[in-house]
Scaffold this motif. Structure first.
Motif, short mmCIF file in Angstrom:
data_model
loop_
_atom_site.label_atom_id
_atom_site.label_comp_id
_atom_site.label_asym_id
_atom_site.label_seq_id
_atom_site.Cartn_x
_atom_site.Cartn_y
_atom_site.Cartn_z
N ALA A 1 0.67 -1.24 0.03
CA ALA A 1 -0.06 -0.10 -0.03
C ALA A 1 0.74 1.28 -0.07
O ALA A 1 0.54 2.35 -0.44
CB ALA A 1 -1.06 -0.01 1.11
N ARG B 1 3.88 1.25 -1.23
CA ARG B 1 4.63 1.32 -2.48
C ARG B 1 6.19 0.95 -2.25
O ARG B 1 7.00 1.46 -2.85
CB ARG B 1 4.64 2.42 -3.27
CG ARG B 1 3.08 3.02 -3.84
CD ARG B 1 3.07 4.26 -4.66
NE ARG B 1 1.60 4.53 -5.03
CZ ARG B 1 1.00 3.78 -6.06
NH1 ARG B 1 1.75 2.96 -6.78
NH2 ARG B 1 0.03 4.19 -6.04
N ASP C 1 -2.03 -5.54 -6.45
CA ASP C 1 -2.03 -3.96 -6.73
C ASP C 1 -2.22 -3.26 -5.41
O ASP C 1 -2.55 -3.44 -4.59
CB ASP C 1 -3.28 -3.85 -7.55
CG ASP C 1 -3.36 -2.31 -8.27
OD1 ASP C 1 -2.57 -2.09 -9.05
OD2 ASP C 1 -3.98 -1.79 -7.71
N SER C 2 -1.41 -1.87 -5.64
CA SER C 2 -1.33 -0.99 -4.52
C SER C 2 -2.60 -0.60 -4.11
O SER C 2 -2.82 -0.32 -2.76
CB SER C 2 -0.52 0.03 -5.03
OG SER C 2 -1.13 0.89 -6.00
N ARG C 3 -3.57 -0.47 -5.03
CA ARG C 3 -4.78 0.10 -4.54
C ARG C 3 -5.62 -0.93 -3.81
O ARG C 3 -6.72 -0.83 -2.86
CB ARG C 3 -5.82 0.44 -5.90
CG ARG C 3 -5.52 1.77 -6.77
CD ARG C 3 -5.97 1.81 -8.00
NE ARG C 3 -5.47 1.02 -8.88
CZ ARG C 3 -6.02 1.00 -10.18
NH1 ARG C 3 -6.93 1.99 -10.55
NH2 ARG C 3 -5.54 -0.10 -11.11
N VAL C 4 -5.59 -2.26 -4.25
CA VAL C 4 -6.04 -3.52 -3.31
C VAL C 4 -5.24 -3.38 -2.21
O VAL C 4 -6.00 -3.55 -0.91
CB VAL C 4 -6.01 -4.73 -4.32
CG1 VAL C 4 -6.24 -5.74 -3.37
CG2 VAL C 4 -6.61 -4.73 -5.55
N VAL D 1 -4.22 -1.22 -0.33
CA VAL D 1 -4.66 -0.01 0.64
C VAL D 1 -6.05 -0.64 1.22
O VAL D 1 -6.07 -0.55 2.34
CB VAL D 1 -4.97 1.26 -0.28
CG1 VAL D 1 -5.95 2.07 0.56
CG2 VAL D 1 -3.71 1.83 -0.74
N LEU D 2 -6.76 -1.17 0.35
CA LEU D 2 -8.30 -1.80 0.96
C LEU D 2 -7.92 -2.79 2.07
O LEU D 2 -8.54 -2.82 2.90
CB LEU D 2 -8.99 -2.18 -0.19
CG LEU D 2 -9.61 -1.24 -1.04
CD1 LEU D 2 -10.51 -1.90 -2.37
CD2 LEU D 2 -10.39 -0.15 -0.36
#
Length: 244
Positions: A198, A200, A215-218, A220-221
């Motif tokens: 998250a 990076r 993925d970084s967006r996943v 974060v969640l």
């Protein structure tokens, strides 16, 4: 009420011996990253040295996160064991005490992570010559330390037992690195690696192949879910259970 809770926590924070010792441990542990670096690398071009040093950012962040989690748990369980928490609850609402300790754990965790980063960069600078300081990486390291400190406090509040929490909190972070050796795709969803993704960091340095990460967006969640779950469990425990 909240102001009184902040002032009480600030007075305790000023003499936080636990934080001092964990900071020292983080600084000393981070120095070990330079032990396997050949001395001839100090004469290599700056871009080569920077490229070789890049994976160590993730390693240093991992050291800091594990120790920050230990600090978050240890700080709470020490105060609970010594009756500090119970004394403050005689003067403060539980929600105010919990919120202030949560913020203090985040600040303490960030300080622990910063100490590890400073120690590691100092060691790398000595071993490899001058290295550029990436301020974005420093910010990510501080954020990771804060998250880990909050996570550790959550574990400490739920577990309560002093020595057990001291083991469980850092292990709940470091288990991801151990699992990555055998099952990278699953390990990527555990708290530590999800937090690193998250923010990076390059998790390939910790054994996660490019096709195994998330993925970084996943990430974060996933990180939000882990931290929120820990806070809910800790909050319910703190509000309902006896702290004496």
């Amino acid at each position: 009420m909240i102001g009184r809770a902040f002032r009480a926590q600030a007075r305790g924070f000023a003499g936080d011996v636990v934080l001092v010792w964990v900071v020292v441990a983080g600084f000393v542990l981070s120095l070990s990253v330079a032990t396997n670096i050949p001395p001839e690398l100090a004469d290599a071009p700056a871009d080569v040295r920077a490229a070789l040093a890049a994976p160590y950012e993730s390693v240093l962040a991992t050291y800091g996160a594990v120790l920050a989690a230990a600090y978050g748990a240890f700080r709470y369980t020490v105060d609970r064991r010594d009756g500090v928490v119970a004394q403050r609850l005689m003067l403060q609402p539980r929600w105010a005490t919990f919120l202030v300790r949560l913020l203090a754990s985040a600040v303490g965790g960030a300080i622990v992570a910063l100490a590890g980063s400073v120690g590691g960069h100092a060691a790398l600078t000595v071993a490899m010559g001058g290295l550029p300081l990436e301020w974005a990486s420093v910010g990510s390291t501080l954020s990771l330390g804060a998250l880990a400190g909050v996570w550790g406090m959550g574990v400490g509040v739920v577990v309560q037992a002093h020595l057990v929490a001291l083991f469980v909190a850092p292990m709940s972070m470091s288990v991801a690195v151990l699992l990555a050796i055998f099952w990278g795709p699953g390990a990527a969803y555990l708290p530590l690696l999800a937090m690193l993704e998250a923010l990076r960091f390059d998790v390939s340095a910790l054994g996660i192949l490019p096709n195994e990460g998330i993925d970084s967006r996943v990430a974060v969640l996933v990180t939000a879910a882990w931290v929120l779950g820990a806070l809910i469990a800790a909050g319910l425990s703190f509000m309902k259970r006896d702290v004496k």
